[in-house]
Scaffold this motif. Structure first.
Motif, short mmCIF file in Angstrom:
data_model
loop_
_atom_site.label_atom_id
_atom_site.label_comp_id
_atom_site.label_asym_id
_atom_site.label_seq_id
_atom_site.Cartn_x
_atom_site.Cartn_y
_atom_site.Cartn_z
N HIS A 189 17.98 91.86 44.93
CA HIS A 189 19.15 92.59 45.42
C HIS A 189 20.43 92.14 44.72
CE1 HIS A 189 16.54 94.16 48.50
NE2 HIS A 189 16.29 92.96 48.98
N VAL A 190 20.32 91.28 43.70
CA VAL A 190 21.49 90.76 42.99
C VAL A 190 21.57 91.41 41.62
CG1 VAL A 190 22.68 88.71 42.18
CG2 VAL A 190 21.22 88.57 44.21
N ASP A 195 18.40 90.34 38.85
CA ASP A 195 17.06 90.93 38.99
C ASP A 195 16.45 91.22 37.63
OD1 ASP A 195 18.92 93.14 38.60
OD2 ASP A 195 17.23 94.46 39.09
N VAL A 201 12.37 87.90 48.04
CA VAL A 201 13.18 87.68 49.24
C VAL A 201 14.62 88.13 49.06
CG1 VAL A 201 14.09 85.91 50.80
CG2 VAL A 201 11.71 85.79 50.03
N SER A 202 15.24 87.76 47.92
CA SER A 202 16.67 88.05 47.80
C SER A 202 17.14 88.40 46.40
CB SER A 202 17.48 86.84 48.30
OG SER A 202 17.23 85.70 47.49
N LEU A 203 16.57 87.82 45.36
CA LEU A 203 17.12 87.99 44.02
C LEU A 203 17.04 89.42 43.51
CD1 LEU A 203 15.98 84.72 42.20
CD2 LEU A 203 18.13 85.21 43.38
N TYR A 263 12.66 86.18 44.17
CA TYR A 263 12.99 87.56 43.79
C TYR A 263 12.61 88.52 44.91
CZ TYR A 263 12.67 91.97 41.19
OH TYR A 263 12.80 93.27 40.78
N ARG A 309 6.23 92.39 52.55
CA ARG A 309 7.64 92.40 52.94
C ARG A 309 8.24 93.81 52.86
NH1 ARG A 309 10.82 88.18 53.46
NH2 ARG A 309 12.56 89.45 52.70
#
Length: 321
Positions: free
Chosen positions: A159-160, A164, A155-157, A153, A90
């Motif tokens: 970036h939080v 993280d 995919v998206s977490l 994590y 990714r």
């Protein structure tokens, strides 16, 4: 894990494409080696945490325990490898802009992105299925939860903010818990508190070090490093270090109904090397040089020696000698 671009590895790693360029075709015979590198063999040492709970309970040295823990170690390693493969697939484009990560096999073009996804998917299915067949149900459930959490994590977490840190810390805690679940050992609250905050201490120290090194530089692929302040990350690792020490001290001072047959109070005495180890690790954290925990321990002889003394005292406490 960080890779270094040195002359020896340059012979094994193809030239990395620049941002936006198509990666070079994978070298013949280099795909398996690239997959192994992407699986991060040096990171497998973290999975030794599967023995933490059985060791704390004094149930480590038996044929049954050794065999079950070896199996759990392999299964957790497969899960972690699956996550690394998917993560690198990714992040391939972003990694090509990073001065170090551009040498990773997927970013360098040694491993095609679809192949990394495919192998990661196979390992991600194989490990929980094998755990469901060979291990108690809680082990399979925890491995599945670990995979779902880590993929979320990727995919998206990641970036939080704060989340993280919590996800990476929970990954360490799961490693420490799974050995106890595999052998049916109850997990004490002090074990979970000390392990959880100890993991947060190392994770936050690593993030702080990354933020210090990348300050004012281009090519930071961990986007949140630009949103965290170094002051905040310093606060987190200091808070976590204090909580870990407090949790360990409460465990050491708790009687717990254990008969006093030891020559010396090893439980209480083990607080000394534990606190010294935290203080020594904090030196590297404060300097911004606390990278991977295993690298910090292996490169600092004093810290390794303190760890060995703590381990000896802890073992004597568990054995009640």
């Amino acid at each position: 894990m960080t890779d270094t671009a040195v002359t020896d590895t340059a012979l094994l790693t193809p030239r990395s494409p620049g941002p936006g360029q198509e990666p070079a075709p994978p070298r013949p015979g280099g795909v398996l080696a690239g997959l192994l590198r992407t699986a991060r063999p040096r990171q497998w040492t973290k999975n030794v945490l599967v023995v933490a709970a059985p060791a704390a309970a004094g149930e480590l040295f038996s044929v049954h325990a050794a065999g079950r823990l070896a199996l759990v170690f392999v299964l957790f390693t497969l899960c972690a490898a699956a996550v690394y493969l998917v993560n690198d697939a990714r992040d391939a484009e972003a990694d090509r802009a990073h001065p170090v990560k551009r040498h990773r096999p997927v970013a360098a073009g040694q491993i095609p992105v679809p192949l990394a996804h495919a192998v990661g998917g196979v390992l991600g299915v194989l490990a929980p299925v094998a755990a469901a067949w060979l291990c108690p149900p809680p082990v399979a459930a925890l491995l599945t939860a670990y995979l779902v959490m880590q993929l979320a994590y990727c995919v998206s977490l990641k970036h939080v903010l704060v989340v993280d840190l919590a996800v990476v810390t929970t990954g360490f805690l799961m490693r420490a818990m799974i050995g106890g679940l595999a052998l049916g050992i109850p997990l004490s609250r002090w074990f979970l508190i000390t392990t959880g905050f100890g993991a947060l201490f190392m994770v936050a120290a690593k993030r702080y070090s990354e933020a210090v090194r990348m300050a004012g530089k281009d090519g930071a692929t961990r986007a949140l490093l630009t949103e965290y302040t170094t002051g905040y990350l310093r606060f987190v690792w200091q808070l976590a270090a204090g909580a870990a020490v407090l949790g360990y001290c409460l465990w050491a001072m708790e009687e717990g109904g254990v008969p006093h047959t030891s020559v010396l109070p090893w439980r209480q005495l083990s607080v000394i090397p534990f606190v010294l180890a935290v203080l020594r690790y904090a030196v590297f954290a404060d300097r911004g040089t606390a990278g991977e925990p295993e690298d910090v321990v292996l490169r600092d002889r004093a810290l390794a020696l303190i760890g060995a003394v703590w381990l000896a005292m802890y073992g004597l406490a568990v054995a009640n000698w």
